[in-house]
Design a protein around this motif. Structure first.
Motif, PDB file in Angstrom:
ATOM      1  N   ARG A 110      46.195 -30.612 153.862  1.00 43.02           N
ATOM      2  CA  ARG A 110      45.917 -31.815 153.096  1.00 43.02           C
ATOM      3  C   ARG A 110      47.041 -32.044 152.079  1.00 43.02           C
ATOM      4  O   ARG A 110      47.628 -31.077 151.569  1.00 43.02           O
ATOM      5  CB  ARG A 110      44.585 -31.679 152.362  1.00 43.02           C
ATOM      6  CG  ARG A 110      43.380 -31.781 153.274  1.00 43.02           C
ATOM      7  CD  ARG A 110      43.173 -33.191 153.737  1.00 43.02           C
ATOM      8  NE  ARG A 110      41.963 -33.338 154.529  1.00 43.02           N
ATOM      9  CZ  ARG A 110      41.567 -34.493 155.046  1.00 43.02           C
ATOM     10  NH1 ARG A 110      42.299 -35.576 154.854  1.00 43.02           N
ATOM     11  NH2 ARG A 110      40.453 -34.564 155.754  1.00 43.02           N
ATOM     12  N   PRO A 151      43.898 -29.656 147.582  1.00 47.34           N
ATOM     13  CA  PRO A 151      42.797 -30.628 147.677  1.00 47.34           C
ATOM     14  C   PRO A 151      41.615 -30.281 146.780  1.00 47.34           C
ATOM     15  O   PRO A 151      40.944 -31.176 146.263  1.00 47.34           O
ATOM     16  CB  PRO A 151      42.407 -30.567 149.160  1.00 47.34           C
ATOM     17  CG  PRO A 151      43.612 -30.017 149.855  1.00 47.34           C
ATOM     18  CD  PRO A 151      44.260 -29.093 148.883  1.00 47.34           C
ATOM     19  N   ALA A 187      46.061 -37.213 145.517  1.00 47.31           N
ATOM     20  CA  ALA A 187      46.730 -36.587 146.664  1.00 47.31           C
ATOM     21  C   ALA A 187      47.971 -37.374 147.040  1.00 47.31           C
ATOM     22  O   ALA A 187      47.957 -38.595 147.146  1.00 47.31           O
ATOM     23  CB  ALA A 187      45.776 -36.514 147.856  1.00 47.31           C
TER      24      ALA A 187
END
Length: 611
Positions: free
Chosen positions: A370, A404, A432
């Motif tokens: 991620r 994350p 993010a």
């Protein structure tokens, strides 16, 4: 005009009605005409033949004495009046007009009928003659009171392996050519059913009796269309039949049994495959499992999660899982594989390919993470040590990366300079894939800083290293701070600017402190506990302890067990510090610096030589 169609309505004539064929008028039209005549009362009078005109009397001129001619003016020509046309009665019209057409057409139809009958008789005669020449034995019917015999029948079936049943009872083949011989039961007029079946062929069911008189039969079955099922390894290969593209494997096609075709498989990075297709003799399904050989090196790329877009040496190859066939020129080379997917960070892998064709495929597995967020942390002044949630990430400017599970959470960042300056902020981890910056303003840890020097005896290299570190720390003081210098000398405890006093950290006071540090003549050990007590009298916020050699834990008892000022220790001695000292300094939020001692090359002051 079609002679087999009605002249009036155009419908097809009745094939079993001779009058309709001869006259060219269907039954319906004749019935309609008859009903009309009955309603009008007219007779059905056939058209009368044309009669000859009566002979005209012959005019013979006679001699007549005429008086002298009297000349008269010529009369104008008289135009005869137009004849009056009166309509004829309907009965007269029906009597004068022919009812069923002209006589010449009827004669033509009679001629055509005669020709057809003649040709039919010729065909029947020819067939009779053929049967006589073949000397076919007549059917022997049992007379009343005479016992009937079984009738032998010879049957040829194609294909030879077909199954034959008579009245649902199987009949075994007598030869490999498909020739069977069986006998009909000696019954009079009973019908039997002969069935021929074969896998992949249309079945035939036919009645057979003794009265038919057929003792030699041939039945050839018609093959059904076949299903061609093509599988390949790897799949998704192009299927071409007779140079026509049909689709990608796995694929099912329908073909006629008599077709002789050429099948070709093509796939990028693999050798093409071509073969002839032969329909199976039995069954209607032809399965082909074809394994294709790579033309170079096969690289299989898998990602977690799947569906990432793969690029090999800058060329897009498709979503994972994907098989990438590398050309032969890539043998023995390194290739770079990248995988990208929305919502994930790009993954890169570099792998080596085998040096020969035919080697096992190279499997590249990549895990996509991620996206992380980045926080660039700066300090004012710069160069301070940066800590995130208590863990050091280096000197500022430093970059902190958040996974994350930390995105959107509140984190604590700190900055500090060797125990003299410090600062702390609470910030939110960036979203993010984003990057942000933050600056931590540093302030002096304590308003009063005390430097305690417990240097070894003499002016050797260890003493020089220690005094240089003292000068370095004094130089880093903030102008808002105050400081004091306490040292153990041969004359006892000396304090500058005086006992119980602290000077402001101005440039002039710092220079005076530099000179005082360089002039220190330390004692053998000196009363360390007394020097520390002298330092604590100023209630400092931070204490710097500079010592040579080993320290004893009892000597530091004056600083208490904790909760007091920040204590930083700078020691000249072995490279590894004692464990208890590390714990003691950490308990007071300080910094422990160890300087390895021993002879070394240093730059001496103006009044000293070089050791």
């Amino acid at each position: 005009m079609n002679p087999l169609q009605c002249e009036r309505c155009g419908r097809d004539l009745e094939s079993d009605d001779a009058i309709s064929i001869i006259e060219g008028v269907c039954c319906a039209c004749r019935r309609t005409a008859a009903q009309q005549q009955l309603r009008t009362g007219a007779r059905l009078v056939p058209p009368a033949p044309p009669t000859a005109a009566p002979p005209q009397p012959r005019l013979v001129p006679r001699q007549v004495d005429l008086p002298s001619p009297v000349i008269q003016a010529p009369r104008p020509p008289v135009t005869p009046a137009a004849p009056t046309v009166r309509p004829k009665p309907a009965a007269q019209v029906l009597a004068e007009e022919p009812l069923y057409g002209q006589a010449p057409r009827s004669r033509r139809r009679r001629r055509d009928l005669a020709i057809g009958v003649t040709l039919g008789l010729i065909v029947v005669g020819a067939m009779t003659g053929y049967m006589v020449t073949q000397r076919l034995e007549p059917i022997q019917l049992a007379l009343p009171g005479q016992k009937a015999e079984a009738m032998p029948v010879r049957l040829i079936v194609k294909p030879a392996w077909a199954t034959v049943t008579l009245d649902d009872a199987p009949i075994a083949a007598s030869s490999e050519e498909g020739i069977l011989t069986f006998a009909l039961p000696p019954d009079q007029g009973e019908m039997h059913w002969l069935a021929v079946d074969a896998e992949g062929y249309h079945s035939v069911r036919r009645p057979i009796t003794r009265q038919a008189g057929v003792s030699d039969m041939t039945i050839e079955l018609v093959q059904k269309p076949i299903d061609l099922v093509v599988h390949s390894e790897p799949p998704e290969a192009e299927v071409w039949i007779d140079n026509q593209y049909k689709g990608n494997t796995p694929l099912t096609l329908t073909m006629l049994p008599w077709e002789q075709s050429t099948l070709s498989l093509k796939r990028e990075g693999y050798e093409p495959v071509s073969k002839k297709i032969t329909p199976p003799e039995r069954g209607r399904i032809l399965k082909l499992d074809i394994e294709m050989e790579p033309a170079g090196v096969l690289v299989r790329v898998e990602t977690d999660p799947p569906g990432a877009l793969v690029t090999v040496d800058g060329q897009v190859r498709g979503p994972t899982p994907v098989d990438v066939a590398m050309p032969p020129e890539y043998l023995g080379r390194d290739v770079e594989i990248t995988a990208t997917m929305p919502g994930y960070e790009q993954a890169t892998l570099r792998t080596s390919l085998p040096e020969r064709i035919g080697a096992a495929p190279v499997v590249a597995r990549m895990a996509l993470a991620r996206p992380r967020s980045e926080l660039v942390i700066r300090t004012d002044p710069p160069g301070a040590e940066v800590l995130v949630e208590g863990a050091s990430i280096g000197a500022s400017p430093a970059t902190a990366r958040f996974g994350p599970e930390q995105i959107g959470r509140r984190v604590t960042v700190e900055g500090r300079i060797a125990g003299t300056h410090g600062g702390r902020l609470e910030v939110l981890a960036p979203p993010a894939g984003e990057k942000s910056e933050v600056t931590i303003p540093l302030e002096a840890v304590g308003q009063v800083a005390v430097f305690v020097v417990l240097s070894p005896t003499g002016t050797g290299p260890d003493h020089v290293l220690l005094t240089d570190r003292v000068i370095e720390q004094i130089h880093g003081l903030d102008g808002r701070q105050r400081f004091c210098l306490v040292s153990c000398t041969v004359d006892g405890i000396e304090a500058w600017p005086g006992r119980g006093e602290a000077a402001e950290a101005t440039s002039g006071n710092k220079i005076r402190a530099y000179d005082l540090v360089r002039s220190i003549r330390p004692s053998a050990r000196g009363p360390a506990a007394k020097a520390l007590s002298e330092a604590l009298a100023l209630k400092p916020g931070v204490v710097w302890l500079f010592t040579g050699g080993k320290l004893r834990e009892g000597e530091l008892s004056a600083l208490g067990a904790g909760g007091g000022p920040v204590v930083n220790v700078c020691q000249v001695g072995p490279r590894a510090a004692e464990p208890w000292l590390e714990r003691w300094v950490a308990a007071r939020s300080g910094v422990l610096a160890v300087i390895e001692g021993g002879p070394r090359r240093v730059i001496a002051r103006e009044d000293e030589g070089v050791e």
